[in-house]
Structure formats: structure tokens, C-alpha cells
Motif scaffolding. Structure first.
Motif, PDB file in Angstrom:
ATOM      1  N   VAL A 113     -16.339 -10.393  -7.059  1.00  0.00           N
ATOM      2  CA  VAL A 113     -16.368  -9.890  -8.166  1.00  0.00           C
ATOM      3  C   VAL A 113     -17.373  -9.975  -8.795  1.00  0.00           C
ATOM      4  CG1 VAL A 113     -15.014 -10.376 -10.565  1.00  0.00           C
ATOM      5  CG2 VAL A 113     -13.685 -10.700  -8.367  1.00  0.00           C
ATOM      6  N   ARG A 116     -19.984  -7.089  -8.142  1.00  0.00           N
ATOM      7  CA  ARG A 116     -19.402  -5.921  -8.506  1.00  0.00           C
ATOM      8  C   ARG A 116     -19.943  -5.619  -9.881  1.00  0.00           C
ATOM      9  NH1 ARG A 116     -14.831  -3.711  -5.512  1.00  0.00           N
ATOM     10  NH2 ARG A 116     -14.588  -4.810  -3.659  1.00  0.00           N
ATOM     11  N   GLY A 148     -10.056  -8.302 -12.257  1.00  0.00           N
ATOM     12  CA  GLY A 148     -10.496  -7.504 -11.438  1.00  0.00           C
ATOM     13  C   GLY A 148     -10.318  -8.091  -9.941  1.00  0.00           C
ATOM     14  N   GLN A 150      -7.235  -8.745  -8.326  1.00  0.00           N
ATOM     15  CA  GLN A 150      -6.128  -8.014  -7.786  1.00  0.00           C
ATOM     16  C   GLN A 150      -6.651  -6.718  -7.204  1.00  0.00           C
ATOM     17  OE1 GLN A 150      -3.320  -9.485  -7.368  1.00  0.00           O
ATOM     18  NE2 GLN A 150      -3.003  -7.702  -6.000  1.00  0.00           N
ATOM     19  N   SER A 151      -7.675  -5.827  -7.834  1.00  0.00           N
ATOM     20  CA  SER A 151      -8.352  -4.542  -7.220  1.00  0.00           C
ATOM     21  C   SER A 151      -8.926  -5.128  -5.918  1.00  0.00           C
ATOM     22  CB  SER A 151      -8.987  -3.932  -8.073  1.00  0.00           C
ATOM     23  OG  SER A 151     -10.183  -4.732  -8.656  1.00  0.00           O
ATOM     24  N   ILE A 152      -9.567  -6.008  -5.993  1.00  0.00           N
ATOM     25  CA  ILE A 152     -10.440  -6.451  -4.807  1.00  0.00           C
ATOM     26  C   ILE A 152      -9.317  -6.667  -3.617  1.00  0.00           C
ATOM     27  CG2 ILE A 152     -11.804  -8.118  -3.702  1.00  0.00           C
ATOM     28  CD1 ILE A 152     -13.503  -8.289  -6.399  1.00  0.00           C
ATOM     29  N   LYS A 153      -8.418  -7.499  -3.920  1.00  0.00           N
ATOM     30  CA  LYS A 153      -7.350  -7.840  -2.994  1.00  0.00           C
ATOM     31  C   LYS A 153      -6.668  -6.814  -2.175  1.00  0.00           C
ATOM     32  CE  LYS A 153      -6.223 -12.556  -4.439  1.00  0.00           C
ATOM     33  NZ  LYS A 153      -5.032 -13.583  -5.128  1.00  0.00           N
ATOM     34  N   ASN A 154      -6.268  -5.722  -3.191  1.00  0.00           N
ATOM     35  CA  ASN A 154      -5.864  -4.411  -2.761  1.00  0.00           C
ATOM     36  C   ASN A 154      -6.667  -3.736  -1.898  1.00  0.00           C
ATOM     37  OD1 ASN A 154      -3.380  -5.226  -4.086  1.00  0.00           O
ATOM     38  ND2 ASN A 154      -3.997  -3.787  -5.938  1.00  0.00           N
ATOM     39  N   GLN A 155      -7.946  -3.735  -2.230  1.00  0.00           N
ATOM     40  CA  GLN A 155      -8.977  -2.824  -1.215  1.00  0.00           C
ATOM     41  C   GLN A 155      -9.245  -3.600   0.127  1.00  0.00           C
ATOM     42  OE1 GLN A 155     -12.725  -2.857  -3.289  1.00  0.00           O
ATOM     43  NE2 GLN A 155     -13.247  -0.906  -2.116  1.00  0.00           N
ATOM     44  N   GLN A 156      -9.212  -4.781  -0.079  1.00  0.00           N
ATOM     45  CA  GLN A 156      -9.237  -5.573   1.461  1.00  0.00           C
ATOM     46  C   GLN A 156      -8.056  -5.341   2.155  1.00  0.00           C
ATOM     47  OE1 GLN A 156      -9.754  -9.817   0.144  1.00  0.00           O
ATOM     48  NE2 GLN A 156     -11.908  -9.591  -0.075  1.00  0.00           N
ATOM     49  N   LYS A 158      -6.276  -2.467   2.191  1.00  0.00           N
ATOM     50  CA  LYS A 158      -6.454  -1.001   2.694  1.00  0.00           C
ATOM     51  C   LYS A 158      -7.368  -1.137   3.980  1.00  0.00           C
ATOM     52  CE  LYS A 158      -5.260   1.239  -1.767  1.00  0.00           C
ATOM     53  NZ  LYS A 158      -5.713   1.823  -2.789  1.00  0.00           N
TER      54      LYS A 158
END
Length: 163
Positions: A113, A116, A148, A150-156, A158
Motif C-alpha cells: 500500500v 502505491r 486501499g 481491499q483493492s490490493i487483496k482483490n487484485q492479488q 485476480k
């Protein structure tokens, strides 16, 4: 006889006040006491091998900041673990709450985080901090809360599905 008794009483009252004034330390005595206390403190510090910070070292402490300005020259970053309310104005912070994650995972998440939102120089300084030092600073068995995250976890997730 009553008048004499009153006079004696008045005399004692005045004498009592004079006695108090006589027992009060003078300015010179107070100064000597303060110096004696300082000497005693110095002696104890010397016995315990405790060094006080001199003015040069204190000046270095003043240069530390949790909120660097664009005009500041950044030399290094220091990991800190403190109550969240204390770090309210810090630029980079994570909230630690009791959880089941071991030390390494929260450290890596926080760094992701930070990378970024950091400038190039800040990224260099964050990378320069030894991972062991970060782990030692952070408590164990925690989960972290960062805007931010949660967005990193979602990207990981994917990225893992694509593999």
C-alpha cells in the motif's frame, strides 16, 4: 491580667510569623539546593551509565517528522509502532488490530500500500528498511487496516486466478 494575656498572644503570633520567615530558605540557599540536586542527578546518571542527549543530538531529533513536506530532503525512514491516535498525522500508517496473521504478511501488505502512494524517493527509502527491522517493530498476531487494502487483496486474487 486579661490585657496582658492578649498582648502575650499577639506577641506569640508575631513571633510565630517571624519564626516562619527565619526558617524559610533564602534565594542563595535555594540555588545551592538546586545545584546540589543537579549534582546528585549527574552522579546517579554516571553510576548507571546513562548519557543525556546533548544539544547536537537533540537537534537531530527535531529533524524527524511523520509528515514530510515536498521541500524536505528525506534521508531515511524509521518504522514506528505507536497508538493509532498518536500517528493520526503521519503520512504512512496502518492500524493494527488483534488477529491471526503472523508478522511477515502484514508487513508485506503495508509495504504494498505504501509503495502505491509513495514518490520515487520515498519508495527507495521504504525499500531500504530491512524486513527484519519492520518485523521486529510490528506486533505479532495482528490484522492490518489500511485504506486501499481491499483493492490490493482483490487484485492479488485476480492475479492468482489467472495463473
Amino acid at each position: 491580667e486579661e490585657e496582658e494575656g492578649e498582648e502575650d498572644g499577639e506577641g506569640e503570633g508575631e513571633g510565630g510569623e517571624n519564626q516562619e520567615k527565619k526558617n524559610r530558605p533564602t534565594r542563595a540557599q535555594k540555588s545551592a539546593l538546586r545545584q546540589q540536586e543537579k549534582d546528585e542527578i549527574q552522579r546517579i546518571l554516571k553510576e548507571e551509565n546513562i548519557d543525556l542527549l546533548d544539544d547536537d543530538k537533540l537537534q537531530d531529533l527535531v529533524t524527524l517528522t511523520g509528515v514530510p513536506l515536498e521541500s524536505d530532503v528525506l534521508l531515511f525512514c524509521v518504522p514506528v509502532c505507536a497508538p493509532y491516535s498518536t500517528m493520526a498525522n503521519y503520512k504512512y500508517k496502518v492500524k493494527l488490530t488483534p488477529g491471526s496473521q503472523k508478522k511477515l504478511k502484514p508487513v508485506k501488505q503495508a509495504n504494498e500500500v505504501f509503495f502505491r502512494s509513495a514518490t520515487a524517493r520515498e519508495n527507495e527509502l521504504i525499500k531500504a528498511v530491512n524486513e527484519t527491522e519492520l518485523i521486529e517493530t510490528m506486533m505479532s498476531n495482528v490484522t492490518i487496516s489500511i485504506p486501499g487494502l481491499q483493492s490490493i487483496k482483490n487484485q492479488q486474487k485476480k492475479n492468482n486466478k489467472k495463473k
